[in-house]
Design a protein around this motif. Sequence first.
Motif, PDB file in Angstrom:
ATOM      1  N   PRO A  25       0.833  -1.203   0.000  1.00 40.54           N
ATOM      2  CA  PRO A  25       0.000   0.000   0.000  1.00 40.54           C
ATOM      3  C   PRO A  25       0.868   1.254   0.000  1.00 40.54           C
ATOM      4  O   PRO A  25       1.844   1.337   0.750  1.00 40.54           O
ATOM      5  CB  PRO A  25      -0.800  -0.118   1.300  1.00 40.54           C
ATOM      6  CG  PRO A  25      -0.773  -1.559   1.642  1.00 40.54           C
ATOM      7  CD  PRO A  25       0.537  -2.086   1.135  1.00 40.54           C
ATOM      8  N   THR A  26       0.518   2.201  -0.847  1.00 37.20           N
ATOM      9  CA  THR A  26       1.250   3.468  -0.901  1.00 37.20           C
ATOM     10  C   THR A  26       0.676   4.408   0.165  1.00 37.20           C
ATOM     11  O   THR A  26      -0.380   4.133   0.722  1.00 37.20           O
ATOM     12  CB  THR A  26       1.078   4.107  -2.281  1.00 37.20           C
ATOM     13  OG1 THR A  26      -0.300   4.419  -2.439  1.00 37.20           O
ATOM     14  CG2 THR A  26       1.507   3.153  -3.383  1.00 37.20           C
ATOM     15  N   ALA A  46      -0.769   7.134  -0.318  1.00 39.81           N
ATOM     16  CA  ALA A  46      -2.092   7.565  -0.795  1.00 39.81           C
ATOM     17  C   ALA A  46      -3.152   6.515  -0.471  1.00 39.81           C
ATOM     18  O   ALA A  46      -4.270   6.846  -0.077  1.00 39.81           O
ATOM     19  CB  ALA A  46      -2.036   7.825  -2.295  1.00 39.81           C
ATOM     20  N   ASP A  47      -2.777   5.243  -0.608  1.00 44.48           N
ATOM     21  CA  ASP A  47      -3.707   4.165  -0.263  1.00 44.48           C
ATOM     22  C   ASP A  47      -4.146   4.269   1.191  1.00 44.48           C
ATOM     23  O   ASP A  47      -5.322   4.202   1.515  1.00 44.48           O
ATOM     24  CB  ASP A  47      -3.037   2.797  -0.444  1.00 44.48           C
ATOM     25  CG  ASP A  47      -2.947   2.409  -1.906  1.00 44.48           C
ATOM     26  OD1 ASP A  47      -3.620   3.063  -2.715  1.00 44.48           O
ATOM     27  OD2 ASP A  47      -2.200   1.472  -2.204  1.00 44.48           O
ATOM     28  N   ALA A  89      -6.461   6.970   1.740  1.00 40.33           N
ATOM     29  CA  ALA A  89      -7.798   6.640   1.238  1.00 40.33           C
ATOM     30  C   ALA A  89      -8.529   5.723   2.215  1.00 40.33           C
ATOM     31  O   ALA A  89      -9.716   5.911   2.500  1.00 40.33           O
ATOM     32  CB  ALA A  89      -7.692   5.977  -0.139  1.00 40.33           C
ATOM     33  N   PHE A  90      -7.799   4.729   2.752  1.00 35.57           N
ATOM     34  CA  PHE A  90      -8.439   3.807   3.692  1.00 35.57           C
ATOM     35  C   PHE A  90      -8.842   4.524   4.978  1.00 35.57           C
ATOM     36  O   PHE A  90      -9.918   4.272   5.529  1.00 35.57           O
ATOM     37  CB  PHE A  90      -7.525   2.620   3.993  1.00 35.57           C
ATOM     38  CG  PHE A  90      -7.673   1.521   2.986  1.00 35.57           C
ATOM     39  CD1 PHE A  90      -8.689   0.591   3.104  1.00 35.57           C
ATOM     40  CD2 PHE A  90      -6.814   1.453   1.904  1.00 35.57           C
ATOM     41  CE1 PHE A  90      -8.842  -0.409   2.162  1.00 35.57           C
ATOM     42  CE2 PHE A  90      -6.967   0.449   0.946  1.00 35.57           C
ATOM     43  CZ  PHE A  90      -7.975  -0.477   1.075  1.00 35.57           C
ATOM     44  N   ALA A 118     -11.894   6.554   4.211  1.00 33.11           N
ATOM     45  CA  ALA A 118     -13.062   5.680   4.073  1.00 33.11           C
ATOM     46  C   ALA A 118     -13.550   5.236   5.448  1.00 33.11           C
ATOM     47  O   ALA A 118     -14.755   5.225   5.718  1.00 33.11           O
ATOM     48  CB  ALA A 118     -12.705   4.465   3.216  1.00 33.11           C
ATOM     49  N   LEU A 173     -15.349   8.085   7.117  1.00 30.75           N
ATOM     50  CA  LEU A 173     -16.656   8.300   6.491  1.00 30.75           C
ATOM     51  C   LEU A 173     -17.653   7.234   6.947  1.00 30.75           C
ATOM     52  O   LEU A 173     -18.795   7.544   7.320  1.00 30.75           O
ATOM     53  CB  LEU A 173     -16.508   8.267   4.965  1.00 30.75           C
ATOM     54  CG  LEU A 173     -17.803   8.404   4.173  1.00 30.75           C
ATOM     55  CD1 LEU A 173     -18.368   9.806   4.336  1.00 30.75           C
ATOM     56  CD2 LEU A 173     -17.583   8.092   2.705  1.00 30.75           C
ATOM     57  N   LEU A 174     -17.195   5.978   6.966  1.00 32.75           N
ATOM     58  CA  LEU A 174     -18.096   4.894   7.366  1.00 32.75           C
ATOM     59  C   LEU A 174     -18.504   5.046   8.830  1.00 32.75           C
ATOM     60  O   LEU A 174     -19.667   4.832   9.175  1.00 32.75           O
ATOM     61  CB  LEU A 174     -17.422   3.540   7.144  1.00 32.75           C
ATOM     62  CG  LEU A 174     -17.247   3.141   5.683  1.00 32.75           C
ATOM     63  CD1 LEU A 174     -16.563   1.797   5.573  1.00 32.75           C
ATOM     64  CD2 LEU A 174     -18.602   3.082   4.985  1.00 32.75           C
ATOM     65  N   LEU A 203     -21.137   7.668   8.990  1.00 32.21           N
ATOM     66  CA  LEU A 203     -22.410   7.191   8.441  1.00 32.21           C
ATOM     67  C   LEU A 203     -23.115   6.266   9.423  1.00 32.21           C
ATOM     68  O   LEU A 203     -24.323   6.360   9.627  1.00 32.21           O
ATOM     69  CB  LEU A 203     -22.169   6.455   7.122  1.00 32.21           C
ATOM     70  CG  LEU A 203     -21.914   7.333   5.894  1.00 32.21           C
ATOM     71  CD1 LEU A 203     -21.533   6.485   4.693  1.00 32.21           C
ATOM     72  CD2 LEU A 203     -23.143   8.167   5.571  1.00 32.21           C
ATOM     73  N   HIS A 204     -22.324   5.358  10.047  1.00 31.53           N
ATOM     74  CA  HIS A 204     -22.945   4.416  10.973  1.00 31.53           C
ATOM     75  C   HIS A 204     -23.432   5.109  12.236  1.00 31.53           C
ATOM     76  O   HIS A 204     -24.489   4.764  12.762  1.00 31.53           O
ATOM     77  CB  HIS A 204     -21.967   3.283  11.316  1.00 31.53           C
ATOM     78  CG  HIS A 204     -21.937   2.224  10.262  1.00 31.53           C
ATOM     79  ND1 HIS A 204     -22.903   1.263  10.144  1.00 31.53           N
ATOM     80  CD2 HIS A 204     -21.086   2.007   9.241  1.00 31.53           C
ATOM     81  CE1 HIS A 204     -22.640   0.489   9.106  1.00 31.53           C
ATOM     82  NE2 HIS A 204     -21.535   0.918   8.538  1.00 31.53           N
ATOM     83  N   HIS A 237     -24.511   8.116  12.337  1.00 34.88           N
ATOM     84  CA  HIS A 237     -25.733   8.804  11.934  1.00 34.88           C
ATOM     85  C   HIS A 237     -26.893   7.815  11.812  1.00 34.88           C
ATOM     86  O   HIS A 237     -28.023   8.106  12.179  1.00 34.88           O
ATOM     87  CB  HIS A 237     -25.508   9.517  10.612  1.00 34.88           C
ATOM     88  CG  HIS A 237     -26.748  10.153  10.059  1.00 34.88           C
ATOM     89  ND1 HIS A 237     -27.299  11.274  10.616  1.00 34.88           N
ATOM     90  CD2 HIS A 237     -27.553   9.797   9.037  1.00 34.88           C
ATOM     91  CE1 HIS A 237     -28.397  11.597   9.934  1.00 34.88           C
ATOM     92  NE2 HIS A 237     -28.571  10.719   8.975  1.00 34.88           N
ATOM     93  N   ALA A 238     -26.578   6.621  11.287  1.00 36.71           N
ATOM     94  CA  ALA A 238     -27.649   5.663  11.013  1.00 36.71           C
ATOM     95  C   ALA A 238     -28.176   4.990  12.274  1.00 36.71           C
ATOM     96  O   ALA A 238     -29.370   4.772  12.416  1.00 36.71           O
ATOM     97  CB  ALA A 238     -27.151   4.606  10.023  1.00 36.71           C
ATOM     98  N   TRP A 239     -27.273   4.648  13.190  1.00 33.40           N
ATOM     99  CA  TRP A 239     -27.692   3.855  14.347  1.00 33.40           C
ATOM    100  C   TRP A 239     -27.836   4.685  15.617  1.00 33.40           C
ATOM    101  O   TRP A 239     -28.558   4.291  16.522  1.00 33.40           O
ATOM    102  CB  TRP A 239     -26.703   2.714  14.615  1.00 33.40           C
ATOM    103  CG  TRP A 239     -26.441   1.860  13.429  1.00 33.40           C
ATOM    104  CD1 TRP A 239     -25.283   1.809  12.705  1.00 33.40           C
ATOM    105  CD2 TRP A 239     -27.339   0.947  12.793  1.00 33.40           C
ATOM    106  NE1 TRP A 239     -25.413   0.928  11.668  1.00 33.40           N
ATOM    107  CE2 TRP A 239     -26.657   0.379  11.699  1.00 33.40           C
ATOM    108  CE3 TRP A 239     -28.656   0.558  13.055  1.00 33.40           C
ATOM    109  CZ2 TRP A 239     -27.247  -0.560  10.863  1.00 33.40           C
ATOM    110  CZ3 TRP A 239     -29.227  -0.375  12.207  1.00 33.40           C
ATOM    111  CH2 TRP A 239     -28.529  -0.920  11.134  1.00 33.40           C
TER     112      TRP A 239
END
Lengths: 122, 185
Positions: free
Chosen positions: A5-6, A8-9, A12-13, A16, A19-20, A23-24, A26-28
Amino acid sequence: MRLRPTPADLLAFAAAAALLAALHLHAWGGGGPVVTARVETPAGTRLLPLDRAGTYRVPGALGESVLEVRDGAVRFVDSPCRAKVCVRSGWARTSGDLVACLPNGVVVTLTGPDGEYDAINF
Amino acid sequence: MKPPAAQGRVPPQSALLRPEREDLRVAALAALAVALHVLEAALPSPVPGMKPGLANVVTLLALVRFGWRTAAWVAALRVLVSGLVLGTFLSPTFLLSAGGAAAALGALGLAARCPGRGFSPLGLGLVAAMAHMGGQLLVAWALFVPHPAVALLAAPLMTAAAAFGTLSGIIAWRILAQEEATEQA
């Protein structure tokens, strides 16, 4: 090609994952009153939050209707009508529920934060 | 291959559209992507909108091996042809598919310009899948279900996208690694 993994990878992870998580959450995560009672009377419209218990006197065409809010639900306790359909309707507690005293012109609708549609079907 | 001289009139060379190498490459990759896309459409899914998205592996390969232009052609042709094959052309399903593909291509375009060592196939897969799902949800929210509940659907769907995107990245990386090994042998 070795799978290394670079930077940048990794970035990105990490993004992500953040963000997840958001989202969770907010959702739960429970967030305030989901449902609001929209009370329409001949005199105008007002909104009642359903997370606070209370009794409200609402002026109508014939006289005062009495609304009770408790445990996230709302009902007519009394209304100056003859049939008392509104009182017999009992509690309204889910989004989209509706109780009304038509003779008195008082309509109580439960809505979500801004629930205009349940769904659109094609 | 012998020219089909016996089969009657052959148009003069000048009237033929001769495909270039790049055209053939795009056609082959797009055909592969369409096959994967159609195959996947036959799989049942536990949640509407959740599927592996294996066709995106082809987009990743096209991007890494041949650049963004080729990847964009492959993705656009895949969406168009799959729509025609599956009978969803111009339907909501098709619009969702197109919105997702466009968002993924946009994100891949940005990711490909990343300075330094850039992204590996792993990161590209993740970025593409997240952008794909994000784009789809935006299209769904803007056109079909303008309701805040779409944000609730985002949590499970984006999680699946992250998982499947990473999986696509691993598959793309394995294929690229194998190609490299074959070329060296």
